[in-house]
Design an enzyme around this catalytic site. Structure first.
Site, mmCIF file in Angstrom:
data_model
loop_
_atom_site.group_PDB
_atom_site.id
_atom_site.type_symbol
_atom_site.label_atom_id
_atom_site.label_comp_id
_atom_site.label_asym_id
_atom_site.label_seq_id
_atom_site.Cartn_x
_atom_site.Cartn_y
_atom_site.Cartn_z
ATOM 1 N N GLY A 8 -3.366 19.565 3.982
ATOM 2 C CA GLY A 8 -4.224 18.542 4.602
ATOM 3 C C GLY A 8 -4.108 18.582 6.117
ATOM 4 N N TYR A 142 -7.429 3.504 -4.839
ATOM 5 C CA TYR A 142 -6.521 4.136 -3.889
ATOM 6 C C TYR A 142 -5.118 3.514 -3.993
ATOM 7 C CZ TYR A 142 -4.864 5.553 0.784
ATOM 8 O OH TYR A 142 -4.162 6.059 1.842
ATOM 9 N N LYS A 146 -1.601 5.183 -5.170
ATOM 10 C CA LYS A 146 -0.423 5.233 -4.286
ATOM 11 C C LYS A 146 0.802 4.607 -4.972
ATOM 12 C CE LYS A 146 -1.920 7.360 -0.579
ATOM 13 N NZ LYS A 146 -1.464 8.756 -0.339
#
Ligand code: SER
Length: 315
Positions: A8, A142, A146
């Site tokens: 990333g 999300y 997480k």
């Protein structure tokens, strides 16, 4: 000698983290990878390769071939974007994590950093000075990914000896690479629009307080956590990281102090509900005590730096 893989590296965090790591560990020991082309600085200062973290065999091959000892896995679909494609976002975020956990287990790349987020908290969490250990009922895809990721990280550490380390990042503010699809992105966009147009329409309402951090603080503390003595880490899930808390109104006023003509309007969209489910401020004393977390940018310093750097960038 450490050989570090950053997954990333073309994103908001990766593009700055790679440069910081190269300064410490040497340009050729930090391998930048992404599915997108990186900024020029990354390509010119050391190795870059297109690599898809979702392709397990390629990832394992890369790690073995280059004798990687540490991995930073920053690939993720952010909160706002994830709400538009829930199942896909879950699959991408979880598979990206599980692939790196497995690669760490199967190779010499035992040290693994993966970012968690304030999104692990939800509407039933105490909203102010949110403790490290507390109620966690996230209601976004999300946030759910997480929280699950933190649990898996700790599991791989205890069960398989993967040296998993993580922080719950607050909203990250940077000028080099803009974020994409997050709920805290307003605090980056506002600077670009202030310089380009002298005005900004915020997608969060004026009194929505959220914890935020300048990228330099985030990078320095991330590397500090990775360099910390493992015996000092009382947690192998993810550490709270507070940064500074402010509202869109307070940020706009700080900009207006320097640019009196700057105008802000408010038009909350679907991200307002996400922001309303997150903490307004965070207690990060566990990270301070365990590995010396420290923040240097307060609001004025952050605003001065952003206005200067964004203006330079847009020139
Ligand atoms: N900044 C992220 C987002 O808004 C939260 O980790 O999605």
């Amino acid at each position: 000698m450490e050989k570090i893989l950053v997954i990333g590296s073309s994103g908001q965090i990766g593009s700055e983290l790679v440069l910081a790591l190269r300064k410490i560990y040497g340009n050729n020991n930090v391998f930048a990878t992404d599915i997108k082309q990186p900024p020029r600085e990354i390509r010119e200062s050391g190795p870059f390769q297109i690599l898809d973290v979702l392709d397990y065999n390629n990832l394992l091959h890369f790690v073995v071939r280059f004798k990687i000892t540490q991995i930073y896995n920053l690939a993720a679909v952010l909160s706002g974007n994830a709400e538009k494609i829930p199942l896909q976002a879950w699959n991408i975020n979880m598979k990206a994590l599980m692939n790196t956990l497995e690669v760490s287990r199967q190779s010499d790349a035992k040290k693994l950093f993966w970012p968690s987020s304030i999104a692990v908290f939800g509407p039933t969490t105490p909203r102010y000075n949110t403790p490290q250990l507390t109620v966690m009922e996230p209601n976004t895809v999300y946030g759910i990914s997480k929280l699950a990721g933190e649990r898996w990280g700790e599991y791989y550490c205890k069960r398989y000896g993967v040296d998993f380390r993580s922080v719950r990042y607050p909203g990250l503010i940077s000028y080099k690479t803009e974020p994409g699809g997050g709920t805290t992105d307003y605090a980056v966009e506002i600077f670009f629009e202030a310089i380009k147009k002298g005005k900004y329409e915020s997608f969060l309402s004026e009194n929505t307080a959220l914890p935020m951090m300048f990228m330099e603080d985030a990078i320095n503390n991330t590397i500090k956590l990775m360099q910390a003595d493992g015996d000092k880490l009382s947690l192998r899930s993810a550490y709270n990281m507070a940064g500074i808390s402010f509202t869109p109104k307070e940020l706009a006023e700080a900009i207006q102090k320097r640019m009196p003509e700057f105008k802000i309007t408010y038009k909350p969209d679907f991200r307002q509900a996400i922001a309303d489910s997150w903490p307004a401020s965070i207690d990060d004393s566990t990270a301070q005590n365990d590995w010396g977390l420290k923040t240097q940018y307060h609001l004025d310093k952050l605003v001065d730096t952003m206005l200067e750097k964004v203006a330079e960038k847009l020139k």
